[in-house]
Scaffold this active site. Structure first.
Site, short mmCIF file in Angstrom:
data_model
loop_
_atom_site.label_atom_id
_atom_site.label_comp_id
_atom_site.label_asym_id
_atom_site.label_seq_id
_atom_site.Cartn_x
_atom_site.Cartn_y
_atom_site.Cartn_z
N LYS A 148 0.83 -1.21 0.00
CA LYS A 148 0.00 0.00 0.00
C LYS A 148 0.86 1.26 0.00
CE LYS A 148 -2.32 -2.69 -0.49
NZ LYS A 148 -2.36 -4.16 -0.40
N GLY A 277 -3.40 -13.18 -12.61
CA GLY A 277 -4.25 -11.99 -12.54
C GLY A 277 -5.16 -12.05 -11.34
N HIS A 541 -22.68 15.67 1.88
CA HIS A 541 -22.43 16.03 0.48
C HIS A 541 -21.31 17.06 0.43
CE1 HIS A 541 -23.24 16.91 -3.71
NE2 HIS A 541 -23.20 18.21 -3.40
P1 NAI Z 1 -4.69 -15.58 -6.13
O1 NAI Z 1 -5.13 -16.96 -5.90
O2 NAI Z 1 -5.59 -14.45 -5.78
O3 NAI Z 1 -4.34 -15.38 -7.69
C1 NAI Z 1 -3.45 -16.19 -8.41
C2 NAI Z 1 -3.88 -16.24 -9.87
O4 NAI Z 1 -2.87 -16.87 -10.63
C3 NAI Z 1 -5.16 -17.04 -10.07
O5 NAI Z 1 -6.12 -16.22 -10.68
C4 NAI Z 1 -4.71 -18.20 -10.97
O6 NAI Z 1 -5.68 -18.58 -11.89
C5 NAI Z 1 -3.46 -17.63 -11.67
N1 NAI Z 1 -2.49 -18.63 -12.12
C6 NAI Z 1 -2.01 -19.69 -11.44
N2 NAI Z 1 -1.11 -20.38 -12.21
C7 NAI Z 1 -1.01 -19.73 -13.40
C8 NAI Z 1 -0.25 -19.93 -14.61
N3 NAI Z 1 0.63 -20.94 -14.76
N4 NAI Z 1 -0.42 -19.05 -15.63
C9 NAI Z 1 -1.28 -18.02 -15.50
N5 NAI Z 1 -2.01 -17.79 -14.39
C10 NAI Z 1 -1.88 -18.62 -13.34
O7 NAI Z 1 -3.27 -15.46 -5.40
P2 NAI Z 1 -2.38 -14.18 -5.13
O8 NAI Z 1 -2.79 -13.05 -6.01
O9 NAI Z 1 -0.98 -14.65 -5.22
O10 NAI Z 1 -2.74 -13.79 -3.63
C11 NAI Z 1 -2.49 -14.72 -2.54
C12 NAI Z 1 -3.40 -14.44 -1.38
O11 NAI Z 1 -3.04 -13.23 -0.75
C13 NAI Z 1 -4.86 -14.34 -1.80
O12 NAI Z 1 -5.64 -15.20 -1.02
C14 NAI Z 1 -5.22 -12.92 -1.54
O13 NAI Z 1 -6.55 -12.79 -1.04
C15 NAI Z 1 -4.20 -12.48 -0.48
N6 NAI Z 1 -3.92 -11.05 -0.68
C16 NAI Z 1 -4.86 -10.15 -0.27
C17 NAI Z 1 -4.67 -8.80 -0.51
C18 NAI Z 1 -5.75 -7.85 -0.11
O14 NAI Z 1 -6.62 -8.20 0.67
N7 NAI Z 1 -5.76 -6.62 -0.64
C19 NAI Z 1 -3.47 -8.29 -1.15
C20 NAI Z 1 -2.58 -9.32 -1.58
C21 NAI Z 1 -2.80 -10.65 -1.32
#
Ligand code: NAI
Length: 564
Positions: A148, A277, A541
Site C-alpha cells: 500500500k 491476474g 455532500h
Molecule cells: P490468487 O489466488 O488471488 O491469484 C493467483 C492467480 O494466478 C489465479 O487467478 C490463478 O488462476 C493464476 N495462475 C495460477 N497459475 C497460473 C499460470 N501458470 N499461468 C497463468 N495464471 C496462473 O493469489 P495471489 O494473487 O498470489 O494472492 C495470494 C493471497 O493473498 C490471496 O488469497 C489474496 O486474497 C491475499 N492477498 C490479499 C490482498 C488484499 O486483501 N488486498 C493483497 C494481496 C494478497
C-alpha cells in the site's frame, strides 16, 4: 557490569527514554523490557538478555540517549558472570537453555498472532509470543502495508504525470525507485516498533526464534545456540502462509521476482510481465502501470480477479486495458526463457496457440500456501485439512488437539489479515470459555487496484448460485459529484437484495475510496439496518458515500441522480 545502548531501529543514532521499566534493586528476567525508547522511527523496548539485579539506573525518563551510552549498572547471576563473552546487549554468546511455563503460547507474530497476544494480555492471560522474524508478519513486512505504501507513491506519480487534468502544469517528475522503497521501509519500521512497544507495554514476553512442537504440550524454540522449552496450558498457531512453489521451467532466472523480492527492487524498470491476474498480480499491475512501466498480465482463468463480481472484474479489465496494461486471460504460462540480450520471454498457451511476451522483468503471483514448515506437527495429534493443506480447525478455531488453536492463513481458509486478527480474538475468547465464532459470510474484501475494489457478502452470481431470489441495484460514480472532482469517476456500486427476506445480502464497489466505503456497507448489512432507515439517513455532500444512499434508493423508488 554495565548495560549499554548498542543498537536502535534503522539508522537512528539517538532516542528519548519514554519510560523506565525497572528501578534500582529490581530483579530482571531474560527478555524483560528495561526501558522504552522513542525515536523518529517509533517506539521500541530495550530487552535484557540475561537474569540480573539492577544496581544503579544511570539515565532518567525523558533523557536523550545515544548508541554506546551506559544505561544500567547490574549484577548478573553468578552463572552468567562466570562466562565473560558478551554480545551487544550484554547477553551471552554461548547458548543458554531455559524452561518457560505460561498460560498461552502463540507461535507467529503476524496480524493473527500479535493481535491475539494483545487481546489475551488485556484479558489477563499470561502470554508468550514466539516469532523468528520481525513483528507484524507478512502483512506488515512484505504484504499489505509495504504494497500500500508503494501503491500510494505510484498514485501520486500518476497524478503528477496527469496534472493537466487538474489544470496544473508540472515541469518535471522523476521516479526514484530506491527512494520510494526507502520511504516504504520507514513506514514499515514505524509500525514494527509500534507493535514491539505495545507488546512490551502489555507485558507480553516475546521470544525470538523458530518454534517446533516436541509433543502436544511442549514447544522447543531455537534461536542460534539459545533454546527455550515452553510448556503452556493453551497454544495458538498463527504461522501464516508463504509464497506457493511453482514448477515452471525458467522460474530461477535472475529477472524473475515474486511478491516479496519485488518490494525490495530499487532499480527503475521499463517493462514487466505478471503471471497471475489474482489479487497480488492486479495490485502490482496497477502499481507498476501508475509508475509508467509497461505491464502485461497473464491469467489462466477466463477473467481477472475470479473472486469478485463479474461486472467488477470486467470493469477492472477495461480500465486496465485503457491504461495500457496488456490483459491476457485464458493464458496458461508454460515456461520462461532468456533471450540473447538478457530479456525475459514468457511463453504461454492461449486458444490452443503458443504465444510469447518479452519484458525486462517477470513477476510471479500465483498464490500463497499455509506455512507449517518446521513446526513438527507430526509430533502432535494436530490434523491437517483433507487436502493436506493447512491445519484443520473447528468453528472455534480449535485443532484436533483440544488445547491447541490455529488461526489465519495457516488454516488455509481465508487469506486476509483482518480475518486472522478476528480469528485470534475469537480463539482467545473461546479459551476464556466464551462461545465465540467468526461469521465468514460477512468478511469485507478489498483489492487495492486503481480504482480500488471492495466487497462484502454475496455478489450477484454467488447469490443466484445458492438459489436466492434477488434484486440488484447499481449506481455509477460518474453521477457522484465528489468522484468527478477527484477525477476518478470510473466504476460503480452494486447492491444485492434477497427479495424473500427483504434484506440486503451483499455489496460490491469498484471506484474511488472503495476501501473506506466498504466499512459502512459492512456495518449496514451485518447489522440488518433496513432499506428505509438507510434511505432516511443523511449522507454528507459531497462525498463518495452518497453512492450508497443512491444505490439503496435504487432498490425502491429509484436513484435520484441517475435514471438508467
Ligand atoms: P490468487 O489466488 O488471488 O491469484 C493467483 C492467480 O494466478 C489465479 O487467478 C490463478 O488462476 C493464476 N495462475 C495460477 N497459475 C497460473 C499460470 N501458470 N499461468 C497463468 N495464471 C496462473 O493469489 P495471489 O494473487 O498470489 O494472492 C495470494 C493471497 O493473498 C490471496 O488469497 C489474496 O486474497 C491475499 N492477498 C490479499 C490482498 C488484499 O486483501 N488486498 C493483497 C494481496 C494478497
Amino acid at each position: 557490569m554495565i548495560i549499554k545502548l548498542e543498537q536502535l531501529t534503522g539508522h537512528e543514532k539517538k532516542a528519548k527514554i519514554g519510560k523506565l521499566n525497572v528501578a534500582e534493586g529490581d530483579q530482571v528476567q531474560v527478555g524483560q523490557a528495561l526501558l522504552q525508547m522513542e525515536s523518529k522511527k517509533g517506539n521500541s523496548p530495550l530487552l535484557s538478555k540475561f537474569k540480573c539485579t539492577i544496581d544503579k539506573v544511570l539515565v532518567e525518563e525523558g533523557h536523550e540517549i545515544e548508541i554506546g551510552q551506559s544505561l544500567f549498572e547490574v549484577t548478573a547471576e553468578e552463572s552468567v558472570q562466570a562466562k565473560p563473552k558478551l554480545d551487544y546487549f550484554g547477553g551471552l554468546l554461548s547458548g543458554k537453555k531455559e524452561e518457560v511455563k505460561t498460560e498461552l503460547l502463540i507461535i507467529g507474530a503476524g496480524p493473527g498472532g500479535y493481535v491475539a497476544a494483545l487481546y489475551a494480555a488485556k484479558k489477563g492471560i499470561q502470554t508468550v509470543l514466539v516469532e523468528k522474524d520481525s513483528m507484524g508478519g507478512t502483512c506488515l513486512n512484505v504484504g499489505c502495508i509495504p504494497t500500500k505504501a508503494l501503491i500510494k507513491s505510484s498514485e501520486v506519480f500518476h497524478q503528477l504525470m496527469n496534472a493537466d487534468d487538474f489544470g496544473l502544469a508540472v515541469k518535471e517528475v522523476e521516479l526514484d525507485m530506491a527512494k520510494v522503497i526507502d520511504k516504504k521501509d520507514e513506514i514499515k519500521g514505524t509500525l514494527v516498533s509500534g507493535i514491539e512497544y505495545l507488546l512490551s507495554k502489555n507485558k507480553i514476553r516475546v521470544i525470538k526464534g523458530t518454534a517446533s512442537f516436541l509433543n502436544d504440550n511442549q514447544v522447543l524454540v531455537k534461536n542460534g545456540k539459545d533454546e527455550y522449552t515452553i510448556e503452556s496450558k493453551h497454544a495458538l498457531i498463527a504461522t501464516g502462509s508463504k509464497i506457493s512453489d511453482i514448477h515452471l521451467p525458467g522460474i530461477d532466472h535472475d529477472f524473475v521476482m515474486n511478491s516479496t523480492s519485488a518490494l525490495e527492487y530499487k532499480e527503475n524498470i521499463s517493462s514487466v510481465t505478471i503471471i497471475g491476474g489474482g489479487v497480488i498480480g492486479m495490485e502490482f499491475a496497477f502499481l507498476y502501470s501508475n509508475f509508467g512501466i509497461q505491464v502485461n498480465v497473464l491469467e489462466f482463468c477466463d477473467r481477472l480477479l475470479t473472486m469478485v463480481d463479474k461486472d467488477v472484474s470486467e470493469e477492472i479489465a477495461n480500465i486496465a486495458v485503457e491504461r495500457g496494461i496488456g490483459v491476457y486471460t485464458g493464458a496458461k504460462v508454460t515456461r520462461i526463457e532468456k533471450d540473447q540480450t538478457g530479456k525475459a520471454i514468457v511463453i504461454f498457451e492461449q486458444d490452443g496457440t503458443e504465444k510469447f511476451i518479452s519484458s525486462e522483468k517477470v513477476l510471479v503471483a500465483i498464490g500463497r500456501t499455509p506455512n507449517i514448515e518446521g513446526l513438527d506437527i507430526e509430533k502432535t495429534g494436530i490434523e491437517l485439512n483433507d487436502n493436506g493443506k493447512g491445519i484443520a480447525v473447528d468453528e472455534h478455531l480449535r485443532t484436533s488437539v483440544d488445547h491447541i488453536y490455529a488461526i489465519g492463513d495457516v488454516t488455509n481458509r481465508i487469506q486476509l489479515a483482518h480475518v486472522a486478527s478476528h480469528e485470534g480474538i475469537a480463539a482467545v475468547d473461546h479459551i476464556l470459555g466464551i462461545d465465540a465464532h467468526v461469521d465468514y459470510g460477512m468478511v469485507p474484501n478489498v483489492i487495492f487496484t486503481s480504482p480500488e475494489i471492495a466487497a462484502i457478502g454475496l455478489n450477484e452470481d454467488q447469490a443466484k448460485l445458492v438459489g436466492k431470489n434477488i434484486q440488484v441495484s447499481k449506481f455509477p460514480f460518474q453521477a457522484n459529484g465528489k468522484a468527478l472532482t477527484m477525477r476518478e469517476a470510473r466504476g460503480f456500486i452494486k447492491l444485492v437484495k434477497d427479495l424473500d427476506s427483504g434484506k440486503m445480502i451483499g455489496a460490491s464497489i469498484i471506484g474511488p475510496e472503495a476501501s473506506a466505503l466498504i466499512s459502512t456497507l459492512t456495518l449496514m448489512i451485518n447489522s440488518n439496518i433496513s432499506e428505509s432507515e438507510i434511505a432516511h439517513t443523511i449522507f454528507a455532500h459531497p462525498t463518495t458515500g452518497e453512492v450508497i444512499h443512491e444505490a439503496v434508493l435504487g432498490l425502491s423508488i429509484g436513484a435520484l441522480h441517475c435514471d438508467e
